[in-house]
Design an enzyme around this catalytic site. Structure first.
Site, PDB file in Angstrom:
ATOM      1  N   TYR A 188      -8.556  25.281   9.028  1.00 48.06           N
ATOM      2  CA  TYR A 188      -9.038  24.255   8.281  1.00 48.06           C
ATOM      3  C   TYR A 188      -9.967  23.280   8.696  1.00 48.06           C
ATOM      4  O   TYR A 188      -9.536  22.300   9.868  1.00 48.06           O
ATOM      5  CB  TYR A 188      -8.781  24.018   6.883  1.00 48.06           C
ATOM      6  CG  TYR A 188      -7.147  22.371   7.586  1.00 48.06           C
ATOM      7  CD1 TYR A 188      -7.977  21.215   7.034  1.00 48.06           C
ATOM      8  CD2 TYR A 188      -5.925  22.567   7.959  1.00 48.06           C
ATOM      9  CE1 TYR A 188      -6.783  19.843   7.469  1.00 48.06           C
ATOM     10  CE2 TYR A 188      -5.106  21.677   8.404  1.00 48.06           C
ATOM     11  CZ  TYR A 188      -5.992  20.114   8.440  1.00 48.06           C
ATOM     12  OH  TYR A 188      -4.797  19.387   8.798  1.00 48.06           O
ATOM     13  N   CYS A 189     -10.869  22.941   8.325  1.00 49.14           N
ATOM     14  CA  CYS A 189     -12.033  21.493   8.627  1.00 49.14           C
ATOM     15  C   CYS A 189     -12.813  21.122   7.208  1.00 49.14           C
ATOM     16  O   CYS A 189     -12.288  21.738   6.311  1.00 49.14           O
ATOM     17  CB  CYS A 189     -12.794  22.223   9.368  1.00 49.14           C
ATOM     18  SG  CYS A 189     -13.723  23.801   9.601  1.00 49.14           S
ATOM     19  N   THR A 190     -13.655  21.170   7.149  1.00 50.22           N
ATOM     20  CA  THR A 190     -14.733  20.182   6.197  1.00 50.22           C
ATOM     21  C   THR A 190     -15.047  20.830   6.107  1.00 50.22           C
ATOM     22  O   THR A 190     -14.628  21.533   4.291  1.00 50.22           O
ATOM     23  CB  THR A 190     -15.588  19.120   7.218  1.00 50.22           C
ATOM     24  OG1 THR A 190     -15.021  17.907   7.854  1.00 50.22           O
ATOM     25  CG2 THR A 190     -16.008  18.268   5.591  1.00 50.22           C
ATOM     26  N   CYS A 195     -13.843  26.406  11.760  1.00 47.95           N
ATOM     27  CA  CYS A 195     -13.182  27.379  11.306  1.00 47.95           C
ATOM     28  C   CYS A 195     -13.612  28.675  11.864  1.00 47.95           C
ATOM     29  O   CYS A 195     -12.838  29.493  12.201  1.00 47.95           O
ATOM     30  CB  CYS A 195     -12.251  27.049  10.376  1.00 47.95           C
ATOM     31  SG  CYS A 195     -11.402  25.163  10.625  1.00 47.95           S
ATOM     32  N   VAL A 217     -11.963  22.050   3.534  1.00 46.25           N
ATOM     33  CA  VAL A 217     -11.564  20.870   2.839  1.00 46.25           C
ATOM     34  C   VAL A 217     -11.822  20.621   1.221  1.00 46.25           C
ATOM     35  O   VAL A 217     -11.870  20.493   0.381  1.00 46.25           O
ATOM     36  CB  VAL A 217     -11.018  19.596   3.478  1.00 46.25           C
ATOM     37  CG1 VAL A 217      -9.971  18.859   2.757  1.00 46.25           C
ATOM     38  CG2 VAL A 217      -9.724  20.133   4.686  1.00 46.25           C
TER      39      VAL A 217
END
Length: 301
Positions: A188-190, A195, A217
């Site tokens: 996961y990333c912002t 990703c 996220v």
């Protein structure tokens, strides 16, 4: 009175002339009074823009008129206004051409076609993620830099020891995560862009069951606020530094000076330092934050 908003977006698609795209994007965004950062490469585009909501909608419409960008998923969030009601989230507009949309340092390893990054992980919506978590013992793998994870992360997540995205390659090749190669790993990333690439790099290195949280996220927080598997604040790439999804967000960060709980992140005061630090309001009020190197310099200088 304007209504400031922030757009987060990306698209992985082959671009024959990134320089032409850069010039067009700069002209479009500048004509609408928008500020922020856009990166263009022959792999696609990645950007964050702030401005008046009406002007941002015009930008979205104009960008989607370019066929390769028609399917871009634009993510919206609340912006901040200055005393005159204008957007205050970015100091200027920057549009640049880079070798990579996200700088992992391996442009030759990344392959992109009209459907996106070739060989990436299986995408999960926030709802898909919850269903899968009920069926399997998932390993959450943070695709961001460690300071971002200090103030917010998925519960029990593995946080690689990296200060920059480029450092991920050494981490993946170090062998320290080899025990995860036969386990279900959710990255996961912002907003999802890192990703897209990270999962393909992990699969190339033998990870067998790799997933990515679609929309990052940001999308997860929109769906579940602070009632799901996420805890803390989300680091963002504008003057806000962090944001929360509700007034029930946990505070998990610790001030690097006094150890008290905080979600505040500030830039190191060193003139040439790019490091960011988790630091509480009280310590900021006493002295501008400094990383250990610059703090020592001040004591001995």
């Amino acid at each position: 009175m304007s209504t400031p908003k922030i757009l987060l977006f990306y698209a992985f698609v082959p671009l024959a002339d990134p320089t032409a795209i850069k010039l067009w994007q700069h002209t479009l965004a500048d004509s609408l009074g928008l500020r922020g950062r856009i990166l263009v490469s022959d792999h696609g585009i990645n950007g964050t823009l702030g401005g008046d909501v009406i002007e941002l909608k015009k930008y979205v419409k104009g960008t989607k008129q370019f066929l390769p960008f028609k399917g871009i998923d634009f993510k919206w969030s609340e912006g901040n206004a200055d005393a005159e009601g204008r957007s205050a989230d970015f100091p200027r507009l920057s549009v640049k051409v880079r070798k990579e949309v996200v700088t992992f340092g391996v442009p030759g390893e990344i392959r992109v076609d009209e459907t996106g990054v070739v060989g990436g992980g299986t995408k999960l919506t926030p709802e898909d993620l919850h269903r899968l978590a009920a069926e399997k013992d998932l390993v959450f793998f943070d695709g961001r830099n460690k300071v971002e994870a200090e103030v917010g992360r998925f519960k029990g997540a593995i946080v690689p020891d990296v200060d920059t995205t480029r450092e991920f390659m050494a981490e993946l090749d170090s062998g320290k995560y080899d025990d995860l190669k036969d386990q279900p790993v959710v990255t996961y990333c912002t907003g999802g862009v890192r990703c897209e690439v990270l999962t393909s790099l992990m699969i190339n290195r033998g990870f067998q069951e790799v997933y990515q949280l679609e929309g990052g996220v940001v999308r997860y927080g929109e769906a579940f606020k602070d009632e799901g598997l996420w805890e803390g604040s989300l680091y963002v790439f504008d003057n806000r530094k962090t944001m929360t999804f509700s007034d029930r967000a946990a505070v998990i960060g610790k001030c690097h000076l006094c150890g008290s709980k905080t979600s505040r992140i500030e830039d190191c005061r060193g003139d040439s330092c790019l490091e960011q630090l988790v630091v509480c309001d009280d310590c900021v009020a006493k002295s501008l934050p400094a990383c250990p190197v610059h703090a020592e310099t001040r004591r001995t200088g």
